[in-house]
Scaffold this motif. Structure first.
Motif, PDB file in Angstrom:
ATOM      1  N   MET A   3     -23.600 -13.139 -18.095  1.00  0.00           N
ATOM      2  CA  MET A   3     -22.852 -13.872 -17.071  1.00  0.00           C
ATOM      3  C   MET A   3     -23.463 -15.251 -16.892  1.00  0.00           C
ATOM      4  O   MET A   3     -24.665 -15.443 -17.054  1.00  0.00           O
ATOM      5  CB  MET A   3     -22.884 -13.104 -15.747  1.00  0.00           C
ATOM      6  CG  MET A   3     -22.092 -11.816 -15.757  1.00  0.00           C
ATOM      7  SD  MET A   3     -22.059 -11.045 -14.119  1.00  0.00           S
ATOM      8  CE  MET A   3     -20.978 -12.180 -13.239  1.00  0.00           C
ATOM      9  N   LYS A   5     -25.192 -18.371 -15.451  1.00  0.00           N
ATOM     10  CA  LYS A   5     -26.230 -18.529 -14.434  1.00  0.00           C
ATOM     11  C   LYS A   5     -26.108 -19.929 -13.842  1.00  0.00           C
ATOM     12  O   LYS A   5     -26.195 -20.920 -14.557  1.00  0.00           O
ATOM     13  CB  LYS A   5     -27.607 -18.287 -15.041  1.00  0.00           C
ATOM     14  CG  LYS A   5     -27.844 -16.789 -15.303  1.00  0.00           C
ATOM     15  CD  LYS A   5     -29.216 -16.482 -15.794  1.00  0.00           C
ATOM     16  CE  LYS A   5     -29.457 -14.972 -15.776  1.00  0.00           C
ATOM     17  NZ  LYS A   5     -28.361 -14.149 -16.249  1.00  0.00           N
ATOM     18  N   ASN A   6     -25.893 -19.978 -12.531  1.00  0.00           N
ATOM     19  CA  ASN A   6     -25.611 -21.235 -11.853  1.00  0.00           C
ATOM     20  C   ASN A   6     -26.619 -21.502 -10.748  1.00  0.00           C
ATOM     21  O   ASN A   6     -27.119 -20.577 -10.100  1.00  0.00           O
ATOM     22  CB  ASN A   6     -24.200 -21.192 -11.251  1.00  0.00           C
ATOM     23  CG  ASN A   6     -23.162 -20.781 -12.272  1.00  0.00           C
ATOM     24  OD1 ASN A   6     -22.958 -21.448 -13.275  1.00  0.00           O
ATOM     25  ND2 ASN A   6     -22.497 -19.646 -12.026  1.00  0.00           N
ATOM     26  N   SER A 151     -21.115 -16.057  -4.834  1.00  0.00           N
ATOM     27  CA  SER A 151     -21.010 -14.896  -5.735  1.00  0.00           C
ATOM     28  C   SER A 151     -19.818 -14.015  -5.379  1.00  0.00           C
ATOM     29  O   SER A 151     -19.345 -13.236  -6.207  1.00  0.00           O
ATOM     30  CB  SER A 151     -22.303 -14.073  -5.692  1.00  0.00           C
ATOM     31  OG  SER A 151     -22.484 -13.481  -4.415  1.00  0.00           O
ATOM     32  N   LYS A 152     -19.322 -14.152  -4.157  1.00  0.00           N
ATOM     33  CA  LYS A 152     -18.149 -13.378  -3.737  1.00  0.00           C
ATOM     34  C   LYS A 152     -16.843 -14.045  -4.134  1.00  0.00           C
ATOM     35  O   LYS A 152     -15.790 -13.395  -4.142  1.00  0.00           O
ATOM     36  CB  LYS A 152     -18.169 -13.193  -2.210  1.00  0.00           C
ATOM     37  CG  LYS A 152     -19.314 -12.328  -1.709  1.00  0.00           C
ATOM     38  CD  LYS A 152     -19.264 -12.195  -0.196  1.00  0.00           C
ATOM     39  CE  LYS A 152     -20.362 -11.273   0.312  1.00  0.00           C
ATOM     40  NZ  LYS A 152     -20.326 -11.118   1.786  1.00  0.00           N
ATOM     41  N   HIS A 153     -16.890 -15.344  -4.440  1.00  0.00           N
ATOM     42  CA  HIS A 153     -15.661 -16.090  -4.720  1.00  0.00           C
ATOM     43  C   HIS A 153     -15.558 -16.596  -6.160  1.00  0.00           C
ATOM     44  O   HIS A 153     -14.475 -16.937  -6.623  1.00  0.00           O
ATOM     45  CB  HIS A 153     -15.547 -17.289  -3.767  1.00  0.00           C
ATOM     46  CG  HIS A 153     -15.425 -16.909  -2.326  1.00  0.00           C
ATOM     47  ND1 HIS A 153     -16.519 -16.765  -1.500  1.00  0.00           N
ATOM     48  CD2 HIS A 153     -14.342 -16.615  -1.568  1.00  0.00           C
ATOM     49  CE1 HIS A 153     -16.108 -16.412  -0.293  1.00  0.00           C
ATOM     50  NE2 HIS A 153     -14.792 -16.323  -0.303  1.00  0.00           N
ATOM     51  N   VAL A 154     -16.696 -16.687  -6.854  1.00  0.00           N
ATOM     52  CA  VAL A 154     -16.710 -17.231  -8.218  1.00  0.00           C
ATOM     53  C   VAL A 154     -17.465 -16.272  -9.132  1.00  0.00           C
ATOM     54  O   VAL A 154     -18.527 -15.769  -8.753  1.00  0.00           O
ATOM     55  CB  VAL A 154     -17.401 -18.625  -8.247  1.00  0.00           C
ATOM     56  CG1 VAL A 154     -17.356 -19.209  -9.651  1.00  0.00           C
ATOM     57  CG2 VAL A 154     -16.753 -19.573  -7.250  1.00  0.00           C
ATOM     58  N   GLN A 155     -16.919 -16.039 -10.328  1.00  0.00           N
ATOM     59  CA  GLN A 155     -17.586 -15.139 -11.266  1.00  0.00           C
ATOM     60  C   GLN A 155     -18.856 -15.797 -11.815  1.00  0.00           C
ATOM     61  O   GLN A 155     -18.844 -16.950 -12.221  1.00  0.00           O
ATOM     62  CB  GLN A 155     -16.654 -14.778 -12.422  1.00  0.00           C
ATOM     63  CG  GLN A 155     -17.230 -13.701 -13.340  1.00  0.00           C
ATOM     64  CD  GLN A 155     -16.231 -13.262 -14.397  1.00  0.00           C
ATOM     65  OE1 GLN A 155     -15.216 -13.918 -14.616  1.00  0.00           O
ATOM     66  NE2 GLN A 155     -16.513 -12.158 -15.063  1.00  0.00           N
ATOM     67  N   GLY A 156     -19.928 -15.066 -11.826  1.00  0.00           N
ATOM     68  CA  GLY A 156     -21.199 -15.595 -12.324  1.00  0.00           C
ATOM     69  C   GLY A 156     -22.339 -15.234 -11.398  1.00  0.00           C
ATOM     70  O   GLY A 156     -22.141 -14.624 -10.337  1.00  0.00           O
ATOM     71  N   GLU A 157     -23.546 -15.594 -11.801  1.00  0.00           N
ATOM     72  CA  GLU A 157     -24.729 -15.372 -10.976  1.00  0.00           C
ATOM     73  C   GLU A 157     -25.143 -16.705 -10.360  1.00  0.00           C
ATOM     74  O   GLU A 157     -25.083 -17.747 -11.018  1.00  0.00           O
ATOM     75  CB  GLU A 157     -25.875 -14.806 -11.817  1.00  0.00           C
ATOM     76  CG  GLU A 157     -25.566 -13.427 -12.394  1.00  0.00           C
ATOM     77  CD  GLU A 157     -26.692 -12.901 -13.258  1.00  0.00           C
ATOM     78  OE1 GLU A 157     -27.731 -13.583 -13.395  1.00  0.00           O
ATOM     79  OE2 GLU A 157     -26.535 -11.800 -13.820  1.00  0.00           O
TER      80      GLU A 157
END
Length: 315
Positions: A3, A5-6, A151-157
């Motif tokens: 996933m 990583k941001n 993390s609840k609104h956008v896919q990714g970590e």
């Protein structure tokens, strides 16, 4: 596929992205840097005011152009979380983080008031440090809150970039491993052009090394190793890879130079055997380059090859 990583980051000065000392390192360590609001900008009326500082106007234009460029290159992304009017509607962790932030902000007000009555330089410095430290803790609590919300609104970590070391207390193993890796990446200087960083991120082989590093982070985060053991392992792998790659590069240079020397002999020789030998040497050179590049991906410590490559490029 790992996933994305941001980073969740609050720029030091909302009107000076280009001068932020950390943003380039974050660009090397994360897929995208999420900034919680657009950078501050000035209106045309403000910019045309003769009393408006000229350097502010110039900086505003530079930052506006830079933010547009980094948005286009998908290095940064602006976001705003949905407004939560009632803190009681949040879950336990998010509510606790917001309550902490509010508490730190309230605590920072007291030393600010005391600064007005401070007499000595030492007292001023002490009160300023205390106020700034509490404000940093508040900012870090908000960053952690925003990372959970994203993390609840956008896919990714999403990983909050924290300013106070004490804010890392209680962070999960994975966040700590990410921070360890980030600390080992170079800090490109202000003279490093953004184009060089973008090209580095886009290079196919670099991207593969980055994904290998992400896989290693995931493995370490789910292992039974302590944070100190992971740190020691990272240091060992870094030294092992550096030693292996240096030996490998020496072997590469030696073999290629030997072939080039043989080609040189063929170029200045007119007989048929030498001409045939010349052609075979060119074929051998191409094969050697491919083999050596293939071997590079099998070297000890290859999991952290991205860190080595980034430091070679930007340190």
């Amino acid at each position: 596929m790992p996933m994305a990583k941001n980073a969740v980051y609050k720029v030091n000065s909302l009107s000076n992205l280009s001068a932020d000392p950390l943003i380039k390192r974050l660009a090397l360590g994360f897929d995208t840097i999420y900034i919680d609001r657009p950078l501050a900008s000035f209106t045309e009326e403000e910019l045309s005011d003769p009393d408006f500082p000229e350097d502010f106007a110039e900086r505003n234009c530079q930052d506006s152009a830079l933010s547009d460029y980094l948005l286009d290159m998908k290095v940064i992304s602006f976001f705003e979380l949905p407004f939560v009017p009632d803190i009681s509607k949040l879950d336990g962790v998010e509510r606790a983080l917001l309550e902490k932030a509010i508490s730190y902000i309230q605590q920072s007000d007291e030393p600010k008031k005391q600064l007005e009555e401070a007499q000595s330089i030492n007292e001023i410095n002490e009160l300023s440090y205390k106020s700034n430290h509490l404000f940093e803790r508040a900012s870090d609590s908000l960053s952690r809150y925003k990372a959970i919300g994203l993390s609840k609104h956008v896919q990714g970590e999403f990983y909050p970039i924290l300013r106070s070391e004490q804010s890392f207390t209680g962070e999960g193993t994975k966040t700590t491993v990410v921070q360890l890796v980030l600390n080992n990446l170079p800090q490109p200087g202000p003279d490093t052009p953004w184009e060089a960083i973008i090209d580095f991120r886009r290079d196919e082989s670099t991207r593969l090394q980055y994904l290998a590093l992400i896989n290693w982070i995931n493995e370490m985060a789910t292992s039974s190793l302590t944070v100190n053991e992971i740190s020691e392992k990272l240091e060992y792998l870094s030294l092992d890879y550096k030693r292996s790659i240096e030996r490998h590069r020496l072997k590469w240079k030696t073999e290629i130079l030997e072939i080039i020397a043989a080609v040189g002999v063929g170029l200045f020789t007119g007989n048929l055997p030498a001409a045939v030998n010349l052609a075979s040497n060119f074929v051998k050179m191409g094969t050697t380059v491919l083999n050596l590049r293939g071997e590079e991906g099998k070297l000890p410590g290859k999991e952290i090859a991205y860190i080595y490559r980034a430091n070679r490029a930007f340190y």
